[in-house]
Write a protein that holds these residues in place. Structure first.
Motif, PDB file in Angstrom:
ATOM      1  N   ILE A  37     -19.666  80.278  18.873  1.00  0.00           N
ATOM      2  CA  ILE A  37     -18.393  80.910  18.489  1.00  0.00           C
ATOM      3  C   ILE A  37     -17.231  79.933  18.694  1.00  0.00           C
ATOM      4  O   ILE A  37     -16.370  79.760  17.820  1.00  0.00           O
ATOM      5  N   LYS A  38     -17.222  79.251  19.855  1.00  0.00           N
ATOM      6  CA  LYS A  38     -16.143  78.302  20.137  1.00  0.00           C
ATOM      7  C   LYS A  38     -16.135  77.158  19.138  1.00  0.00           C
ATOM      8  O   LYS A  38     -15.089  76.772  18.606  1.00  0.00           O
ATOM      9  N   ALA A  39     -17.336  76.604  18.886  1.00  0.00           N
ATOM     10  CA  ALA A  39     -17.435  75.470  17.966  1.00  0.00           C
ATOM     11  C   ALA A  39     -16.958  75.888  16.572  1.00  0.00           C
ATOM     12  O   ALA A  39     -16.253  75.143  15.889  1.00  0.00           O
ATOM     13  N   ARG A  40     -17.318  77.120  16.174  1.00  0.00           N
ATOM     14  CA  ARG A  40     -16.941  77.595  14.847  1.00  0.00           C
ATOM     15  C   ARG A  40     -15.423  77.747  14.740  1.00  0.00           C
ATOM     16  O   ARG A  40     -14.824  77.417  13.714  1.00  0.00           O
ATOM     17  N   LEU A  41     -14.793  78.232  15.809  1.00  0.00           N
ATOM     18  CA  LEU A  41     -13.337  78.363  15.793  1.00  0.00           C
ATOM     19  C   LEU A  41     -12.661  76.998  15.664  1.00  0.00           C
ATOM     20  O   LEU A  41     -11.686  76.840  14.921  1.00  0.00           O
ATOM     21  N   VAL A  42     -13.175  76.007  16.390  1.00  0.00           N
ATOM     22  CA  VAL A  42     -12.594  74.662  16.303  1.00  0.00           C
ATOM     23  C   VAL A  42     -12.758  74.118  14.890  1.00  0.00           C
ATOM     24  O   VAL A  42     -11.827  73.562  14.299  1.00  0.00           O
ATOM     25  N   VAL A  43     -13.962  74.307  14.337  1.00  0.00           N
ATOM     26  CA  VAL A  43     -14.243  73.788  13.001  1.00  0.00           C
ATOM     27  C   VAL A  43     -13.358  74.475  11.946  1.00  0.00           C
ATOM     28  O   VAL A  43     -12.765  73.817  11.088  1.00  0.00           O
ATOM     29  N   LEU A  44     -13.258  75.798  12.023  1.00  0.00           N
ATOM     30  CA  LEU A  44     -12.545  76.540  10.973  1.00  0.00           C
ATOM     31  C   LEU A  44     -11.027  76.467  11.132  1.00  0.00           C
ATOM     32  O   LEU A  44     -10.299  76.301  10.146  1.00  0.00           O
ATOM     33  N   ASP A  45     -10.533  76.607  12.372  1.00  0.00           N
ATOM     34  CA  ASP A  45      -9.091  76.736  12.558  1.00  0.00           C
ATOM     35  C   ASP A  45      -8.408  75.436  12.965  1.00  0.00           C
ATOM     36  O   ASP A  45      -7.304  75.159  12.513  1.00  0.00           O
ATOM     37  N   PHE A  46      -9.047  74.646  13.842  1.00  0.00           N
ATOM     38  CA  PHE A  46      -8.422  73.383  14.226  1.00  0.00           C
ATOM     39  C   PHE A  46      -8.699  72.300  13.180  1.00  0.00           C
ATOM     40  O   PHE A  46      -7.806  71.580  12.766  1.00  0.00           O
ATOM     41  N   MET A  47      -9.960  72.195  12.764  1.00  0.00           N
ATOM     42  CA  MET A  47     -10.297  71.193  11.744  1.00  0.00           C
ATOM     43  C   MET A  47      -9.957  71.695  10.342  1.00  0.00           C
ATOM     44  O   MET A  47     -10.124  70.972   9.368  1.00  0.00           O
ATOM     45  N   GLU A  48      -9.524  72.920  10.243  1.00  0.00           N
ATOM     46  CA  GLU A  48      -9.017  73.528   9.015  1.00  0.00           C
ATOM     47  C   GLU A  48     -10.044  73.635   7.900  1.00  0.00           C
ATOM     48  O   GLU A  48      -9.704  73.627   6.717  1.00  0.00           O
ATOM     49  N   LEU A  49     -11.318  73.770   8.266  1.00  0.00           N
ATOM     50  CA  LEU A  49     -12.330  73.892   7.214  1.00  0.00           C
ATOM     51  C   LEU A  49     -12.325  75.277   6.571  1.00  0.00           C
ATOM     52  O   LEU A  49     -12.913  75.463   5.509  1.00  0.00           O
ATOM     53  N   ARG A  50     -11.661  76.239   7.204  1.00  0.00           N
ATOM     54  CA  ARG A  50     -11.539  77.564   6.596  1.00  0.00           C
ATOM     55  C   ARG A  50     -10.900  77.465   5.215  1.00  0.00           C
ATOM     56  O   ARG A  50     -11.189  78.249   4.320  1.00  0.00           O
ATOM     57  N   HIS A  51     -10.023  76.480   5.060  1.00  0.00           N
ATOM     58  CA  HIS A  51      -9.304  76.330   3.789  1.00  0.00           C
ATOM     59  C   HIS A  51      -9.671  75.031   3.082  1.00  0.00           C
ATOM     60  O   HIS A  51      -8.912  74.508   2.287  1.00  0.00           O
ATOM     61  N   ALA A  52     -10.850  74.510   3.413  1.00  0.00           N
ATOM     62  CA  ALA A  52     -11.317  73.277   2.781  1.00  0.00           C
ATOM     63  C   ALA A  52     -12.226  73.634   1.595  1.00  0.00           C
ATOM     64  O   ALA A  52     -12.648  74.781   1.462  1.00  0.00           O
ATOM     65  N   PRO A  53     -12.533  72.643   0.756  1.00  0.00           N
ATOM     66  CA  PRO A  53     -13.500  72.892  -0.317  1.00  0.00           C
ATOM     67  C   PRO A  53     -14.789  73.463   0.283  1.00  0.00           C
ATOM     68  O   PRO A  53     -15.239  72.997   1.325  1.00  0.00           O
ATOM     69  N   PRO A  54     -15.378  74.486  -0.369  1.00  0.00           N
ATOM     70  CA  PRO A  54     -16.509  75.207   0.227  1.00  0.00           C
ATOM     71  C   PRO A  54     -17.686  74.315   0.598  1.00  0.00           C
ATOM     72  O   PRO A  54     -18.385  74.600   1.568  1.00  0.00           O
ATOM     73  N   LEU A  55     -17.899  73.229  -0.152  1.00  0.00           N
ATOM     74  CA  LEU A  55     -19.057  72.376   0.156  1.00  0.00           C
ATOM     75  C   LEU A  55     -18.953  71.823   1.577  1.00  0.00           C
ATOM     76  O   LEU A  55     -19.910  71.891   2.346  1.00  0.00           O
ATOM     77  N   TRP A  56     -17.784  71.301   1.952  1.00  0.00           N
ATOM     78  CA  TRP A  56     -17.622  70.732   3.297  1.00  0.00           C
ATOM     79  C   TRP A  56     -17.725  71.804   4.363  1.00  0.00           C
ATOM     80  O   TRP A  56     -18.311  71.602   5.427  1.00  0.00           O
ATOM     81  N   ARG A  57     -17.164  72.945   4.072  1.00  0.00           N
ATOM     82  CA  ARG A  57     -17.268  74.031   5.048  1.00  0.00           C
ATOM     83  C   ARG A  57     -18.727  74.417   5.258  1.00  0.00           C
ATOM     84  O   ARG A  57     -19.180  74.603   6.380  1.00  0.00           O
ATOM     85  N   ARG A  58     -19.495  74.496   4.158  1.00  0.00           N
ATOM     86  CA  ARG A  58     -20.905  74.877   4.282  1.00  0.00           C
ATOM     87  C   ARG A  58     -21.697  73.818   5.039  1.00  0.00           C
ATOM     88  O   ARG A  58     -22.556  74.141   5.853  1.00  0.00           O
ATOM     89  N   ILE A  59     -21.401  72.540   4.769  1.00  0.00           N
ATOM     90  CA  ILE A  59     -22.142  71.463   5.443  1.00  0.00           C
ATOM     91  C   ILE A  59     -21.926  71.537   6.957  1.00  0.00           C
ATOM     92  O   ILE A  59     -22.868  71.517   7.742  1.00  0.00           O
ATOM     93  N   ILE A  60     -20.661  71.631   7.367  1.00  0.00           N
ATOM     94  CA  ILE A  60     -20.371  71.592   8.804  1.00  0.00           C
ATOM     95  C   ILE A  60     -20.822  72.894   9.472  1.00  0.00           C
ATOM     96  O   ILE A  60     -21.408  72.878  10.558  1.00  0.00           O
ATOM     97  N   GLU A  61     -20.591  74.022   8.817  1.00  0.00           N
ATOM     98  CA  GLU A  61     -21.073  75.282   9.396  1.00  0.00           C
ATOM     99  C   GLU A  61     -22.602  75.328   9.420  1.00  0.00           C
ATOM    100  O   GLU A  61     -23.205  75.891  10.339  1.00  0.00           O
TER     101      GLU A  61
END
Lengths: 94, 199
Positions: free
Chosen positions: A45-69
């Motif tokens: 959960i913590k890692a996902r929050l950092v990835v989505l909100d701090f690294m801003e992948l929530r609003h990144a192109p879906p491919l990068w979000r899918r790769i990192i998630e």
């Protein structure tokens, strides 16, 4: 402007509370199996929050979000597998 | 015709989706994640083979210092997010303040790690003590290298930001440095429970 970027404070607060929870589970609940699952769950959960909100992948192109998630899910699944099946499958060192 | 000196946000698509920073950096981030992911899983696998050794050695770590370092990095990441946000909102005068805060917190992490290592070395514990400490020192030292590198990047950003360089028309540099710093935070989010907490 992405909504969460207007409130990174909230994400920070959740991360701090989650850290306190893992610490408590690790210290007080140091009884093994369930504590392991809770620890890995909160870590995910913590890692996902950092990835989505701090690294801003929530609003990144879906491919990068899918790769990192996808990496996050794969690592968490492998950690759980190694934690629970490792003692049965791997040889004990003397 | 004037030459455009500030990089426009080329990597924002029509839907407004945006990958922060230099796209090439994300391949480095992915490579780091894949490498560290293997280390993490290997650690848990080796732990399964020598549970008593890992348990006994892990108990010698100071968990409070591990928690404090986690909070330092989380808060430092938040400060960097706030710096990026300020630059994007065209408040360049605020950006260096947040970056300075993030840098101080990064140094705080290093100082605590220094005390942790010193205590272990003073007790005669080193990389070669046992399998747990192989992992502990190797992983935390590689990570510490990233903290040092990331802090240097933040100092460069801070120096540029003091000249008002980052604003909505020039985000790539600060977004790249920020993404790397969040990677450092992300890796520690795994290292802390694995090394300090997992029983």
């Amino acid at each position: 402007m992405p909504a969460i970027l207007q409130n990174p404070h909230r994400t920070w607060l959740i991360l701090v509370l989650a850290t306190a929870t893992t610490f408590w589970v690790g210290v007080e609940g140091g009884i093994g199996l369930a504590a392991g699952a809770v620890t890995f769950g909160i870590t995910w959960i913590k890692a996902r929050l950092v990835v989505l909100d701090f690294m801003e992948l929530r609003h990144a192109p879906p491919l990068w979000r899918r790769i990192i998630e996808g990496w996050l899910i794969a690592v968490t699944a492998l950690l759980l597998t190694a934690y629970y099946l490792g003692p049965m499958l791997l040889p004990r060192a003397a | 015709m004037p030459i455009e000196l500030t990089a426009p946000a080329l990597d924002t698509d029509k839907a407004g989706r945006h990958l922060p920073g230099d796209p090439d950096l994300w391949f480095l981030i992915l490579a780091e994640l894949l490498t560290f992911g293997m280390f993490f899983v290997a650690y848990v696998g080796y732990r399964a083979m020598e549970p008593a050794v890992f348990d006994a050695s892990q108990r010698t770590l100071d968990r409070s210092l591990g928690v404090i370092n986690t909070l330092l990095l989380l808060t430092s990441s938040w400060a960097v997010v706030s710096a990026v946000r300020a630059a994007r909102a065209d408040r360049p005068q605020v950006v260096p303040r947040y970056l300075a805060g993030a840098i101080v917190l990064g140094f705080g992490f290093m100082v605590i790690k220094y005390f942790e290592y010193s205590a272990k070395f003073a007790a005669g514990i080193s990389l070669n003590t046992d399998t747990f400490f192989n992992f502990y020192f190797a992983l935390t030292m590689i990570h510490l290298g990233h903290v040092v590198g990331g802090t240097v990047v933040l100092i460069v950003l801070w120096s540029n930001a003091r000249n008002g360089r980052y604003h909505s028309g020039n985000m790539r540099g600060i977004e790249s440095g920020a993404s790397f710093w969040h990677l450092v935070d992300l890796l520690w989010i795994f290292l802390f429970p694995l090394l300090y907490l997992l029983r």
